[in-house]
Design a protein around this motif. Structure first.
Motif, PDB file in Angstrom:
ATOM      1  N   ALA A 240       0.820  -1.216   0.000  1.00 24.80           N
ATOM      2  CA  ALA A 240       0.000   0.000   0.000  1.00 24.80           C
ATOM      3  C   ALA A 240       0.851   1.261   0.000  1.00 24.80           C
ATOM      4  N   GLN A 241       2.129   1.144   0.367  1.00 28.04           N
ATOM      5  CA  GLN A 241       3.023   2.305   0.379  1.00 28.04           C
ATOM      6  C   GLN A 241       3.635   2.584  -0.992  1.00 28.04           C
ATOM      7  N   ALA A 242       3.407   1.667  -1.938  1.00 29.67           N
ATOM      8  CA  ALA A 242       3.923   1.845  -3.304  1.00 29.67           C
ATOM      9  C   ALA A 242       2.951   1.167  -4.264  1.00 29.67           C
ATOM     10  N   ILE A 243       1.784   1.763  -4.445  1.00 28.25           N
ATOM     11  CA  ILE A 243       0.723   1.165  -5.261  1.00 28.25           C
ATOM     12  C   ILE A 243       1.146   1.168  -6.728  1.00 28.25           C
ATOM     13  N   PRO A 244       1.216  -0.004  -7.365  1.00 25.93           N
ATOM     14  CA  PRO A 244       1.781  -0.096  -8.725  1.00 25.93           C
ATOM     15  C   PRO A 244       0.777   0.218  -9.836  1.00 25.93           C
ATOM     16  N   PHE A 245       0.155   1.412  -9.772  1.00 25.27           N
ATOM     17  CA  PHE A 245      -0.788   1.820 -10.805  1.00 25.27           C
ATOM     18  C   PHE A 245      -0.549   3.283 -11.159  1.00 25.27           C
ATOM     19  N   HIS A 246      -1.089   3.681 -12.318  1.00 23.53           N
ATOM     20  CA  HIS A 246      -0.899   5.044 -12.794  1.00 23.53           C
ATOM     21  C   HIS A 246      -1.721   6.030 -11.977  1.00 23.53           C
ATOM     22  N   ASP A 247      -1.401   7.303 -12.120  1.00 22.12           N
ATOM     23  CA  ASP A 247      -2.159   8.355 -11.461  1.00 22.12           C
ATOM     24  C   ASP A 247      -3.609   8.349 -11.946  1.00 22.12           C
ATOM     25  N   SER A 248      -4.524   8.692 -11.033  1.00 20.39           N
ATOM     26  CA  SER A 248      -5.938   8.892 -11.364  1.00 20.39           C
ATOM     27  C   SER A 248      -6.549   7.703 -12.101  1.00 20.39           C
ATOM     28  N   GLU A 249      -6.336   6.503 -11.573  1.00 23.36           N
ATOM     29  CA  GLU A 249      -6.783   5.290 -12.267  1.00 23.36           C
ATOM     30  C   GLU A 249      -8.062   4.693 -11.687  1.00 23.36           C
ATOM     31  N   LYS A 277      -9.062   8.964  -9.033  1.00 20.66           N
ATOM     32  CA  LYS A 277      -9.506   9.984  -9.974  1.00 20.66           C
ATOM     33  C   LYS A 277     -10.026  11.195  -9.195  1.00 20.66           C
ATOM     34  N   ASN A 278     -10.109  12.337  -9.852  1.00 25.46           N
ATOM     35  CA  ASN A 278     -10.744  13.486  -9.229  1.00 25.46           C
ATOM     36  C   ASN A 278     -12.187  13.130  -8.876  1.00 25.46           C
ATOM     37  N   ASP A 279     -12.611  13.511  -7.673  1.00 24.87           N
ATOM     38  CA  ASP A 279     -13.917  13.154  -7.107  1.00 24.87           C
ATOM     39  C   ASP A 279     -14.002  11.680  -6.727  1.00 24.87           C
ATOM     40  N   GLY A 280     -12.880  10.966  -6.792  1.00 21.36           N
ATOM     41  CA  GLY A 280     -12.861   9.575  -6.352  1.00 21.36           C
ATOM     42  C   GLY A 280     -12.996   9.472  -4.839  1.00 21.36           C
ATOM     43  N   LEU A 281     -13.455   8.307  -4.367  1.00 19.96           N
ATOM     44  CA  LEU A 281     -13.747   8.122  -2.946  1.00 19.96           C
ATOM     45  C   LEU A 281     -12.788   7.131  -2.302  1.00 19.96           C
ATOM     46  N   LEU A 282     -12.348   7.469  -1.080  1.00 18.26           N
ATOM     47  CA  LEU A 282     -11.498   6.593  -0.286  1.00 18.26           C
ATOM     48  C   LEU A 282     -12.257   6.173   0.975  1.00 18.26           C
ATOM     49  N   TYR A 283     -12.397   4.863   1.193  1.00 16.99           N
ATOM     50  CA  TYR A 283     -13.058   4.311   2.369  1.00 16.99           C
ATOM     51  C   TYR A 283     -11.994   3.690   3.274  1.00 16.99           C
ATOM     52  N   THR A 284     -11.785   4.275   4.453  1.00 13.59           N
ATOM     53  CA  THR A 284     -10.782   3.754   5.389  1.00 13.59           C
ATOM     54  C   THR A 284     -11.473   3.421   6.715  1.00 13.59           C
ATOM     55  N   ALA A 393     -17.164   0.762  15.560  1.00 17.47           N
ATOM     56  CA  ALA A 393     -16.395   0.723  14.310  1.00 17.47           C
ATOM     57  C   ALA A 393     -17.088   1.603  13.279  1.00 17.47           C
ATOM     58  N   GLY A 394     -16.375   1.892  12.220  1.00 18.94           N
ATOM     59  CA  GLY A 394     -16.932   2.710  11.150  1.00 18.94           C
ATOM     60  C   GLY A 394     -15.837   3.029  10.151  1.00 18.94           C
ATOM     61  N   PHE A 395     -16.048   4.083   9.374  1.00 18.19           N
ATOM     62  CA  PHE A 395     -15.041   4.424   8.366  1.00 18.19           C
ATOM     63  C   PHE A 395     -15.049   5.926   8.084  1.00 18.19           C
ATOM     64  N   PHE A 396     -13.907   6.385   7.609  1.00 17.46           N
ATOM     65  CA  PHE A 396     -13.792   7.738   7.089  1.00 17.46           C
ATOM     66  C   PHE A 396     -14.025   7.689   5.585  1.00 17.46           C
ATOM     67  N   LEU A 397     -14.963   8.511   5.129  1.00 22.23           N
ATOM     68  CA  LEU A 397     -15.213   8.656   3.701  1.00 22.23           C
ATOM     69  C   LEU A 397     -14.538   9.941   3.236  1.00 22.23           C
ATOM     70  N   SER A 398     -13.534   9.793   2.384  1.00 22.10           N
ATOM     71  CA  SER A 398     -12.756  10.937   1.908  1.00 22.10           C
ATOM     72  C   SER A 398     -12.902  11.058   0.397  1.00 22.10           C
ATOM     73  N   ARG A 399     -13.079  12.274  -0.074  1.00 21.98           N
ATOM     74  CA  ARG A 399     -13.212  12.510  -1.514  1.00 21.98           C
ATOM     75  C   ARG A 399     -12.014  13.314  -2.016  1.00 21.98           C
ATOM     76  N   LYS A 400     -11.498  12.902  -3.145  1.00 25.95           N
ATOM     77  CA  LYS A 400     -10.370  13.632  -3.755  1.00 25.95           C
ATOM     78  C   LYS A 400     -10.896  14.825  -4.529  1.00 25.95           C
ATOM     79  N   ARG A 401     -10.453  15.974  -4.136  1.00 25.93           N
ATOM     80  CA  ARG A 401     -10.842  17.212  -4.841  1.00 25.93           C
ATOM     81  C   ARG A 401      -9.654  17.711  -5.663  1.00 25.93           C
ATOM     82  N   SER A 402      -9.946  18.181  -6.855  1.00 30.20           N
ATOM     83  CA  SER A 402      -8.869  18.686  -7.719  1.00 30.20           C
ATOM     84  C   SER A 402      -8.398  20.055  -7.251  1.00 30.20           C
TER      85      SER A 402
END
Length: 402
Positions: A240-249, A277-284, A393-402
């Protein structure tokens, strides 16, 4: 013959019923691996049904690849909670499944080396031979695998039996992803892919899902559990510290109760931001510091030196999670899963406590375990037949803003 003896088997009868030799059974008795429940009036060894259960467990562990010395330690050591027959068989089946997956992983490495030899008509190169050796040695400690499976089963049993919210975490968490079509999803540290295997009937066919884990063996277990018939899933060994994918994928990234295990959480968060991606969602997902605290307090009240809850949770929880995520994300929301435990039996609770990586399983052995069992039973009676335990328990919902 006494009634008690009628309910038992002699060494010869046990040998005939199981296909084992009398010599082997006597040797197990001699080394203290399997002693008979009692001796009759003629000093004949008499084995009970409980002895047969133990014998079955011995032979499964022997089949997995453990030595008799290891088996004796695992069966007799007080740090391992006793399971009923059903749970014991579930654990044994899980470890055998893991061994099958591991053997398939080794077989795949050998097949790749054979394909290279056929194509190039040459000797195997250093890399292919190294891959085979690495595959053979990957997660080959089956004794530890058995311990881990036993401890995991103890936790699952507690949650399944005593949780107030019967929907269950994995079904609820999956619901939070919505049902939008054509999502490209990445899960970090997927483990055995329980999130997906327990929701496989609800995965939209248009989703493309990539599961990564730093452990090759765990990833093979994930592949087996998902049993992907529609080729929606991709499995990849990665950090997870070196995700082998391109930007905004990716449209969605998931880190389900795993960020606190990452060595550099900030780096992992940066990687998540990069591949979204821009406006993409992260669930942690994670927990609050009150999660299961009554369990910790119960143990410490009995003995101040006992620890139950893993300190690793301190690295990413409800109180500090938003601040950690804010290093790269600005739109962060905390969503909680409503649940609690109402436990009315001592044994499943003790089994959970001794299943964690902390020191409870080292302290709670022998006479001290018996004293603690009596203590927990008394607390259950004081609580009108049950003990309330917080689940937060639960999660943080984070959105990527450009």
């Amino acid at each position: 013959m006494k009634r008690r003896d009628k309910e038992h088997l002699t060494t010869g009868q046990l040998a005939k019923r199981t296909g084992m030799t009398i010599r082997t059974l006597r040797y197990y008795d001699q080394i203290g691996l399997l002693k008979p429940s009692h001796y009759n009036h003629a000093s004949v060894r008499m084995y009970s049904k409980e002895d047969l259960v133990r014998l079955q467990k011995i032979h499964t562990l022997k089949y997995i690849g453990l030595t008799l010395a290891d088996i004796k330690q695992m069966i007799h050591e007080g740090s391992l909670p006793e399971q009923d027959l059903k749970n014991s068989l579930v654990v044994q089946k899980e470890v055998i499944r893991q061994k099958i997956v591991h053997m398939q992983y080794v077989s795949k490495a050998i097949d790749e080396a054979l394909d290279m030899l056929r194509e190039h008509q040459a000797e195997a190169d250093w890399d292919s031979l190294s891959d085979i050796i690495q595959a053979i040695h990957t997660e080959k400690n089956w004794g530890e695998q058995y311990r881990n499976a036993l401890r995991l089963q103890a936790r699952i049993q507690l949650y399944d039996r005593f949780s107030a919210n019967k929907l269950g975490w994995h079904r609820w968490f999956f619901d939070q992803f919505g049902s939008a079509s054509d999502l490209k999803i990445l899960e970090l540290g997927c483990g055995d892919a329980s999130l997906w295997s327990r929701n496989i009937d609800r995965v939209p066919p248009s989703w493309s899902i990539t599961l990564i884990d730093i452990s090759p063996g765990m990833l093979e277990a994930a592949r087996t559990n998902v049993n992907d018939q529609s080729n929606q899933f991709t499995f990849l060994t990665a950090d997870a510290q070196a995700i082998p994918f391109h930007d905004s994928e990716f449209d969605v990234l998931i880190a389900n109760h795993m960020l606190y295990h990452v060595l550099d959480i900030g780096q992992a968060v940066s990687e998540c931001h990069r591949v979204l991606k821009n406006d993409g969602l992260l669930y942690t997902s994670t927990m609050s510091k009150s999660h299961l605290q009554e369990m910790e307090q119960l143990a410490r009240t009995f003995d101040p030196d006992i620890r139950v809850l893993d300190d690793v949770m301190e690295r990413f929880h409800f109180d500090n999670g938003a601040q950690i995520l804010a290093s790269r994300f600005t739109d962060i929301e905390l969503i909680r899963y409503e649940d609690y435990l109402q436990v009315d039996e001592a044994e499943p609770l003790i089994q959970y406590m001794t299943s964690t990586p902390m020191n409870a399983r080292l302290y709670l052995t022998g006479d001290k375990l018996e004293a603690f069992r009596s203590y927990v039973n008394a607390k259950i009676q004081e609580g009108n037949g049950s003990i309330y335990i917080t689940k937060d328990a639960g999660f943080f919902l984070s959105r990527k803003r450009s």
